[in-house]
Scaffold this motif. Sequence first.
Motif, PDB file in Angstrom:
ATOM      1  N   ARG A   1       1.142  -0.742   0.364  1.00 14.30           N
ATOM      2  CA  ARG A   1       0.222   0.244   0.024  1.00 14.30           C
ATOM      3  C   ARG A   1       0.523   1.051  -0.144  1.00 14.30           C
ATOM      4  N   VAL A   2       2.353   1.187   0.846  1.00 15.53           N
ATOM      5  CA  VAL A   2       3.008   2.179   0.091  1.00 15.53           C
ATOM      6  C   VAL A   2       2.977   2.705  -0.916  1.00 15.53           C
ATOM      7  N   LYS A   3       3.171   4.416  -1.661  1.00 13.64           N
ATOM      8  CA  LYS A   3       2.877   5.119  -2.715  1.00 13.64           C
ATOM      9  C   LYS A   3       4.627   4.485  -2.813  1.00 13.64           C
ATOM     10  N   PRO A   4       5.228   4.352  -4.697  1.00 16.75           N
ATOM     11  CA  PRO A   4       5.848   4.572  -5.458  1.00 16.75           C
ATOM     12  C   PRO A   4       6.515   5.636  -5.146  1.00 16.75           C
ATOM     13  N   SER A   5       5.809   6.727  -5.374  1.00 18.59           N
ATOM     14  CA  SER A   5       6.829   7.852  -4.960  1.00 18.59           C
ATOM     15  C   SER A   5       7.517   8.165  -4.067  1.00 18.59           C
ATOM     16  N   GLU A   6       6.704   7.464  -2.881  1.00 21.60           N
ATOM     17  CA  GLU A   6       8.016   7.573  -1.451  1.00 21.60           C
ATOM     18  C   GLU A   6       8.801   6.471  -2.027  1.00 21.60           C
ATOM     19  N   ILE A   7       8.820   5.562  -1.978  1.00 19.29           N
ATOM     20  CA  ILE A   7       9.780   4.707  -2.567  1.00 19.29           C
ATOM     21  C   ILE A   7      11.421   4.795  -3.440  1.00 19.29           C
ATOM     22  N   PHE A   8      10.494   5.746  -4.219  1.00 17.92           N
ATOM     23  CA  PHE A   8      10.967   6.828  -5.232  1.00 17.92           C
ATOM     24  C   PHE A   8      12.380   8.191  -4.347  1.00 17.92           C
ATOM     25  N   LEU A   9      11.331   8.217  -3.409  1.00 14.71           N
ATOM     26  CA  LEU A   9      12.192   9.635  -3.296  1.00 14.71           C
ATOM     27  C   LEU A   9      12.744   8.923  -2.320  1.00 14.71           C
ATOM     28  N   LYS A  10      13.074   7.680  -1.417  1.00 15.53           N
ATOM     29  CA  LYS A  10      13.942   7.272  -0.106  1.00 15.53           C
ATOM     30  C   LYS A  10      14.613   6.418  -1.393  1.00 15.53           C
ATOM     31  N   SER A  11      15.054   6.377  -2.259  1.00 14.84           N
ATOM     32  CA  SER A  11      16.159   5.798  -3.208  1.00 14.84           C
ATOM     33  C   SER A  11      17.270   7.315  -3.458  1.00 14.84           C
ATOM     34  N   ILE A  12      16.505   8.516  -3.282  1.00 14.31           N
ATOM     35  CA  ILE A  12      17.826   9.345  -3.427  1.00 14.31           C
ATOM     36  C   ILE A  12      18.996   9.905  -2.228  1.00 14.31           C
ATOM     37  N   SER A  13      19.454   9.661  -1.954  1.00 15.31           N
ATOM     38  CA  SER A  13      20.472   9.403  -0.089  1.00 15.31           C
ATOM     39  C   SER A  13      21.112  10.664  -0.301  1.00 15.31           C
TER      40      SER A  13
ATOM     41  N   TYR B   1      16.381  -1.339 -17.949  1.00 18.10           N
ATOM     42  CA  TYR B   1      16.953  -0.371 -17.033  1.00 18.10           C
ATOM     43  C   TYR B   1      16.796  -1.066 -15.513  1.00 18.10           C
ATOM     44  N   HIS B   2      17.176  -1.923 -15.449  1.00 20.42           N
ATOM     45  CA  HIS B   2      17.180  -2.424 -13.708  1.00 20.42           C
ATOM     46  C   HIS B   2      16.567  -1.607 -12.841  1.00 20.42           C
ATOM     47  N   LEU B   3      15.143  -1.723 -12.879  1.00 21.25           N
ATOM     48  CA  LEU B   3      13.647  -0.958 -12.210  1.00 21.25           C
ATOM     49  C   LEU B   3      13.189  -2.181 -11.667  1.00 21.25           C
ATOM     50  N   ASP B   4      12.591  -2.181 -10.309  1.00 18.45           N
ATOM     51  CA  ASP B   4      11.441  -2.757  -9.700  1.00 18.45           C
ATOM     52  C   ASP B   4      10.344  -3.234 -10.974  1.00 18.45           C
ATOM     53  N   THR B   5       9.937  -3.876 -11.388  1.00 16.53           N
ATOM     54  CA  THR B   5       8.555  -4.671 -11.889  1.00 16.53           C
ATOM     55  C   THR B   5       7.382  -4.362 -10.857  1.00 16.53           C
ATOM     56  N   GLN B   6       7.417  -4.685  -9.696  1.00 16.86           N
ATOM     57  CA  GLN B   6       6.222  -3.996  -9.065  1.00 16.86           C
ATOM     58  C   GLN B   6       5.968  -2.944  -8.103  1.00 16.86           C
ATOM     59  N   GLU B   7       6.921  -2.209  -7.959  1.00 16.84           N
ATOM     60  CA  GLU B   7       6.952  -0.348  -7.788  1.00 16.84           C
ATOM     61  C   GLU B   7       6.709   0.235  -9.418  1.00 16.84           C
ATOM     62  N   VAL B   8       7.452  -0.709 -10.044  1.00 19.62           N
ATOM     63  CA  VAL B   8       6.825   0.536 -11.262  1.00 19.62           C
ATOM     64  C   VAL B   8       5.049   0.174 -11.753  1.00 19.62           C
ATOM     65  N   ASP B   9       5.099  -0.524 -11.300  1.00 21.92           N
ATOM     66  CA  ASP B   9       3.549  -1.104 -11.660  1.00 21.92           C
ATOM     67  C   ASP B   9       2.267  -0.535 -11.065  1.00 21.92           C
ATOM     68  N   LYS B  10       3.014  -0.032 -10.051  1.00 27.05           N
ATOM     69  CA  LYS B  10       2.028   0.571  -9.205  1.00 27.05           C
ATOM     70  C   LYS B  10       1.841   2.041  -9.301  1.00 27.05           C
ATOM     71  N   TYR B  11       2.671   2.125 -10.313  1.00 25.83           N
ATOM     72  CA  TYR B  11       2.007   3.759 -10.656  1.00 25.83           C
ATOM     73  C   TYR B  11       0.944   3.726 -11.462  1.00 25.83           C
ATOM     74  N   ARG B  12       0.241   3.058 -11.823  1.00 21.09           N
ATOM     75  CA  ARG B  12      -0.735   2.860 -12.548  1.00 21.09           C
ATOM     76  C   ARG B  12      -1.795   4.006 -12.125  1.00 21.09           C
ATOM     77  N   CYS B  13      -2.074   2.829 -11.116  1.00 23.53           N
ATOM     78  CA  CYS B  13      -3.533   3.512 -10.526  1.00 23.53           C
ATOM     79  C   CYS B  13      -2.516   4.727  -9.631  1.00 23.53           C
ATOM     80  N   SER B  14      -1.649   5.212  -9.197  1.00 21.48           N
ATOM     81  CA  SER B  14      -0.765   6.261  -8.627  1.00 21.48           C
ATOM     82  C   SER B  14      -1.217   7.828  -9.240  1.00 21.48           C
ATOM     83  N   MET B  15      -1.983   8.772  -8.045  1.00 21.97           N
ATOM     84  CA  MET B  15      -2.015   9.953  -8.797  1.00 21.97           C
ATOM     85  C   MET B  15      -0.892  11.646  -8.001  1.00 21.97           C
TER      86      MET B  15
END
Length: 272
Positions: A96-108, A258-272
Amino acid sequence: MKAARVIVFPIKGRNWCFSRSIEQTVQESESTKPSPKFKDLYKKITSNGKPMNQNVEIITEFFSTKMNKAWAGLGEAPEGSIKNKIHGLGVKLLARVKPSEIFLKSISKDVTNVEITYPTSLNPRLVRRRLRHIAFRGSVIHRRYFYGSVSLLPLTAACAILPLPNIPFFWTLFRTYSHWRALQGSERLLVLVSDGSTTVKEQKRDSDDEDEQEHKSPDALIPQWVLHPSEDLDKYLQDLDEKDGLSKSVVSKICKAYHLDTQEVDKYRCSM
């Protein structure tokens, strides 16, 4: 210098995917690191002579690694055990965690520049503008949720009196840390892609005052973000359906390339 490669592409309608490319070798090296010990933490914070805020970073990273190791241990527990059931519950909550949060956490904080790869069919100014929007919005939202999670910690800690694992407390603790990391990442990303960190070429093109260019400091001319239009990525969008977006098979191909996480990327379908 440490670069973060960000992949950007539309996935469904107005929903765009923003994900950081992580090489497999980096993932493997992280997973093979030994679990840190408290004596090592004590040595770091007592012998480095660093200010308090940097010691807080060291302590946070220490407990973060501990949590990741513990989480991996739950996943390896025998099926049907209590640990395995807790891991299954955690997987459902993490979904249920939004993909944008996962993305922002990856920017150290050690990321010094951003390489933005996007399809050639997209407007580069729009790509950068939407990336800035995600960073700014994330700094507002995750700061709010961070303070909210902190306020819930004492309440969930009271559940320790129950003869069961205190899942509410550990989940709230994890969400507190996650929002803090996302907040740090959004602030870092906003600095990297803001107008103050443009390249020499962009500054010469956008500035209307030549005298202002002559007085630019050398640090302002360091390219902290670079746009990379990709024809290969644009080819994947040929199968983009206006209603249903990219098919899962196409998304899987992009993630593999491009070495991406498929599950996290697919979350963007329903993310606004």
